[in-house]
Design a protein around this motif. Structure first.
Motif, short mmCIF file in Angstrom:
data_model
loop_
_atom_site.label_atom_id
_atom_site.label_comp_id
_atom_site.label_asym_id
_atom_site.label_seq_id
_atom_site.Cartn_x
_atom_site.Cartn_y
_atom_site.Cartn_z
N GLN A 10 -2.49 2.09 0.15
CA GLN A 10 -3.48 2.86 -0.23
C GLN A 10 -5.08 1.96 -1.03
OE1 GLN A 10 -2.90 5.16 -3.68
NE2 GLN A 10 -1.05 4.27 -4.21
N GLY A 18 -1.25 -9.91 -4.01
CA GLY A 18 0.36 -9.45 -4.09
C GLY A 18 0.89 -8.81 -2.69
N ASN A 19 -0.26 -7.64 -2.21
CA ASN A 19 0.13 -6.84 -0.99
C ASN A 19 0.17 -7.19 -0.10
OD1 ASN A 19 -2.88 -4.99 -2.99
ND2 ASN A 19 -1.00 -3.94 -2.61
N TYR A 127 3.83 13.02 -4.99
CA TYR A 127 3.14 11.29 -4.87
C TYR A 127 5.02 11.62 -3.55
CZ TYR A 127 1.98 6.79 -4.32
OH TYR A 127 1.51 5.48 -3.82
N MET A 131 5.61 10.04 0.34
CA MET A 131 6.03 9.39 0.91
C MET A 131 6.62 9.72 1.43
SD MET A 131 5.91 5.94 -1.09
CE MET A 131 7.29 4.70 -0.76
N ASP A 134 6.17 10.40 4.82
CA ASP A 134 5.48 9.44 6.03
C ASP A 134 6.21 8.82 6.44
OD1 ASP A 134 3.01 9.35 4.66
OD2 ASP A 134 3.11 7.83 2.75
N GLY A 146 6.65 -4.11 -1.14
CA GLY A 146 7.43 -5.10 -2.47
C GLY A 146 8.12 -3.80 -3.19
N ASP A 148 8.25 -2.82 -6.21
CA ASP A 148 7.88 -1.88 -7.01
C ASP A 148 8.10 -0.04 -6.45
OD1 ASP A 148 5.83 -1.87 -4.93
OD2 ASP A 148 4.07 -1.40 -6.35
N GLN A 149 8.17 -0.59 -5.31
CA GLN A 149 8.56 0.83 -4.24
C GLN A 149 9.69 0.98 -3.72
OE1 GLN A 149 5.67 2.64 -3.05
NE2 GLN A 149 4.56 2.07 -4.57
N GLY A 182 8.10 -12.90 -3.72
CA GLY A 182 6.99 -11.86 -2.86
C GLY A 182 7.12 -10.79 -3.30
N ALA A 183 7.74 -10.24 -3.62
CA ALA A 183 8.44 -9.19 -3.74
C ALA A 183 7.60 -8.53 -5.14
CB ALA A 183 9.45 -8.27 -3.78
N ILE A 185 4.77 -10.35 -7.49
CA ILE A 185 3.76 -11.24 -8.14
C ILE A 185 3.10 -10.69 -9.41
CG2 ILE A 185 1.43 -12.43 -7.22
CD1 ILE A 185 3.67 -12.98 -5.72
N MET A 195 1.43 -8.25 -10.50
CA MET A 195 -0.10 -7.91 -9.96
C MET A 195 -0.82 -6.38 -9.59
SD MET A 195 -2.52 -10.49 -7.31
CE MET A 195 -2.46 -12.10 -8.15
N LYS A 197 -3.67 -3.39 -7.89
CA LYS A 197 -5.29 -2.83 -7.75
C LYS A 197 -5.61 -2.17 -8.78
CE LYS A 197 -3.11 -1.37 -4.10
NZ LYS A 197 -3.01 -0.08 -2.94
P1 TYM Z 1 0.27 0.33 -2.54
O1 TYM Z 1 -0.64 0.43 -2.19
O2 TYM Z 1 0.51 0.06 -4.14
O3 TYM Z 1 1.04 -1.34 -2.30
C1 TYM Z 1 0.77 -1.69 -1.39
C2 TYM Z 1 2.09 -2.42 -0.98
O4 TYM Z 1 1.90 -3.89 -1.43
C3 TYM Z 1 3.38 -3.61 -2.72
N1 TYM Z 1 2.55 -4.74 -3.99
C4 TYM Z 1 2.95 -5.93 -4.32
N2 TYM Z 1 3.91 -6.38 -3.77
C5 TYM Z 1 4.20 -7.66 -4.21
N3 TYM Z 1 3.74 -8.38 -5.67
C6 TYM Z 1 2.66 -7.46 -6.41
N4 TYM Z 1 2.17 -7.22 -7.51
C7 TYM Z 1 2.47 -5.86 -4.88
N5 TYM Z 1 1.53 -4.07 -5.66
C8 TYM Z 1 1.90 -4.09 -4.44
C9 TYM Z 1 3.86 -2.88 -2.53
O5 TYM Z 1 5.08 -2.34 -3.00
C10 TYM Z 1 3.10 -1.85 -1.40
O6 TYM Z 1 4.96 -2.19 0.12
N6 TYM Z 1 3.37 4.44 -2.34
C11 TYM Z 1 3.01 3.07 -1.53
C12 TYM Z 1 1.94 3.02 -0.37
C13 TYM Z 1 2.75 4.49 0.31
C14 TYM Z 1 3.94 4.15 1.46
C15 TYM Z 1 4.48 4.49 1.78
C16 TYM Z 1 4.39 2.50 1.55
C17 TYM Z 1 2.81 5.33 0.92
N7 TYM Z 1 3.65 5.91 1.61
C18 TYM Z 1 5.69 4.64 3.62
C19 TYM Z 1 5.29 2.42 2.38
C20 TYM Z 1 6.21 4.03 3.51
C21 TYM Z 1 1.85 2.50 -2.66
O7 TYM Z 1 1.49 2.87 -3.29
O8 TYM Z 1 1.59 1.00 -2.36
#
Ligand code: TYM
Length: 327
Positions: A10, A18-19, A127, A131, A134, A146, A148-149, A182-183, A185, A195, A197
């Protein structure tokens, strides 16, 4: 048919390490093996209020981040979600497949809705249907994300299976790809939360656009655990988090990392971690700056055309299966 990947981030706030370590790094690693589509998911961003100018700027910046991270536009498709209207179209249909009870169970919805308290938008609840759209639009096999998804991937699979059962085999049911290290952070100011945004405290994350002084300052302030030993240990999440970042950025094995820090103190760990991060981000930021607006525009319009072709074919089939026809 080659196996296909879809993933996205996003364009809200600054992307952080982390991303990168949880997602983007794996997108880069997997792109040669899979046919890959990487999307800047701006329609997801507006599920919470955004400043329009900032959103527009961030959308392009995130595409730059993808390129700087090493996504190769000759191999992978990079595009902006809103450039392919089929995402919103399929999301509507999937809103009519998913149940409210399933959406209300999503932990991210509960967390974000709690933070906003009032005026929670309907889009925040639905939401996961966007997703799922997508991912399913592209008949995706694998979704590198990561931790969280994970729940969003599970509901995507459930939606695909239900649609296939009710209307006939239409969607490929995707798998999540979640790395072992790393999934998740953790935040530098609080190792019990990830971590993020959207964190109000900017000291919790190292963003991909932070300069050297900022990086040093943030690591210096980072919380540590009691004790003095520097080793991977679930009971000591702050040190383990820093060691994981060090391990992933240097490519050194965990045992090597522990041996390297044996007998050293937390201050040394933080200072070396800052060095490694700065060394990683310097060329990254140079690559971000080196991409001209024209080049970026060309990459995104090529990406849109390629993505749209696949998306249209899926949408045609979905509508046919559901009996949605027009003139
Ligand atoms: P978003 O934008 O929050 O984060 C992008 C990616 O970064 C990963 N991530 C992390 N990985 C490790 N440690 C962390 N602290 C951390 N924070 C975020 C997320 O898991 C993600 O992979 N819903 C999604 C965006 C999305 C999406 C999709 C992803 C929309 N449609 C289709 C995959 C497929 C999101 O908010 O990611």
């Amino acid at each position: 048919m080659p196996k296909r990947i879809f993933s996205g981030a996003q364009p809200t706030g600054n992307l952080h390490i982390g991303n990168y370590l949880g997602a983007l790094r794996n997108w880069v690693a997997l792109q040669q093996e899979y046919e890959s589509l990487y999307c800047v998911v701006n329609l997801h961003a507006v599920t919470v209020p955004q400043d329009p100018k900032a959103l527009a700027a961030k959308t392009l910046e995130v595409a730059r981040v993808y390129l700087a991270a090493g996504i190769d536009p000759k191999v992978s498709t990079i595009f902006v979600q809103s450039d392919v209207p089929e995402h919103a179209e399929l999301a509507w249909i999937l809103n009519c497949v998913v149940r409210i009870s399933e959406l209300e169970r999503m932990t991210q919805f509960k967390d974000k809705a709690r933070k906003q308290r009032e005026n929670v938008l309907a889009g925040l609840l639905t939401y996961p249907a966007l997703m799922a759209a997508d991912i399913l639009l592209y008949q995706t096999d694998l979704v590198p994300v990561g931790h969280d998804q994970k729940q969003h991937l599970e509901i995507t699979r459930d939606i695909a299976e239900r649609f296939n059962r009710d209307f006939g085999e239409t969607f490929r049911v995707p798998d999540a790809f979640i790395p072992k290290v790393g999934a998740k952070i953790m935040a530098l100011d609080d190792a019990s939360k990830k971590m993020s945004k959207s964190d109000e405290n900017i000291n919790g994350s190292i963003t991909l656009v932070d300069d050297a002084d900022t990086i040093r300052r943030k690591f210096k302030r980072a919380v540590t655990d009691s004790g003095t030993e520097i080793r991977f240990d679930e009971a000591r999440p702050a040190i383990t988090n820093m060691l994981s970042i060090f391990h992933l950025l240097t490519g050194k094995e965990p045992s090597e990392v522990e041996a390297h820090f044996e007998g050293k103190g937390y201050a040394q760990l933080k200072s070396e971690l800052a060095d490694v991060t700065i060394e990683f981000l310097r060329p990254f930021q140079e690559r971000m700056r080196a991409i001209s607006d024209e080049e970026l525009g060309r990459i995104l319009s090529d990406g849109r055309d390629k993505a749209r072709e696949i998306a249209r074919a899926t949408m045609r089939e979905v509508k046919e299966r559901m009996g949605i026809v027009g003139a």
